[in-house]
Design an enzyme around this catalytic site. Sequence first.
Site, short mmCIF file in Angstrom:
data_model
loop_
_atom_site.label_atom_id
_atom_site.label_comp_id
_atom_site.label_asym_id
_atom_site.label_seq_id
_atom_site.Cartn_x
_atom_site.Cartn_y
_atom_site.Cartn_z
N ASP A 10 0.85 -1.18 0.00
CA ASP A 10 0.00 0.00 0.00
C ASP A 10 0.89 1.24 0.00
O ASP A 10 2.08 1.17 0.36
CB ASP A 10 -0.89 -0.02 1.24
CG ASP A 10 -1.69 1.26 1.42
OD1 ASP A 10 -2.39 1.64 0.46
OD2 ASP A 10 -1.58 1.88 2.49
N ASP A 12 -0.38 5.13 0.63
CA ASP A 12 -0.73 6.18 1.58
C ASP A 12 -0.96 5.58 2.97
O ASP A 12 -1.82 4.72 3.14
CB ASP A 12 -1.99 6.92 1.11
CG ASP A 12 -2.16 8.27 1.78
OD1 ASP A 12 -1.31 8.62 2.63
OD2 ASP A 12 -3.13 8.97 1.48
#
Length: 255
Positions: A10, A12
Amino acid sequence: MKDYKGYFIDIDGTMYKGSEIIEGAIEFIEYLNANNKDYLFVTNNSSKTPAEVAEKLNNMGFNTSSEHVITSAMATAGYISEESPGASVYMVGGSGLKSSLSDAGLVIKEDQNVDYVVMGLDVNISYEKLSVACLAVRNGAKFISTNKDVSIPNERGFLPGNGSLTSVVSVSTGQTPIFIGKPETIIMEQAVEKIGLSKEECVMIGDLYDTDILAGINSGIDTLHVQTGVTSLEEINLKEILPTYSVKNLFEVIK
């Protein structure tokens, strides 16, 4: 922790928060590069192209490329083109979604007479765009949404996400869309295919349980929760299904 061959990561909340680089993130990517580990940044952001995602990371000090990125826009285009090659699409979204659909050979139209309606985050959303989307779905177009994120973090706070925009069309038409991005399995299956490894050889890394960690759990992929973003360790410990691992930050992985 197991020595994995492939890493789904991932962005953010895992690599950075706003303009702030998260502790251990750059060093972790350096470790993967130095040890020839395969990895893909898996993002629900459909508004950016892979090149734009990589450019932002590189500008922040990471050393990566667009080949290491898969977006919900790419996964959406792949899903539609596999199901119906050359189909016509009415899209609501940004340049990343438009380029992904076009690159997959899909025909983007500006009217309601289409095979598919695709909803992605559109910062220039208008009543007219939502109206055409609703009319197309009512006409029988298959309803697709890049992701169900109801909000997105911003330096101003949490702003409406694509799930919020999608809900307008869903409520108006009474139709539930097919969601593509995390925590759904569609984007993860495409990520596995792109990285060219088995699920058992890979791990999904992220901060948010409801998207990142569930994406791995739903897809049968081991998960690594980082305590650097939205979901705290205390919240993780209350979940019925726990991630495979949870670490304070990615320094703990490369020690």
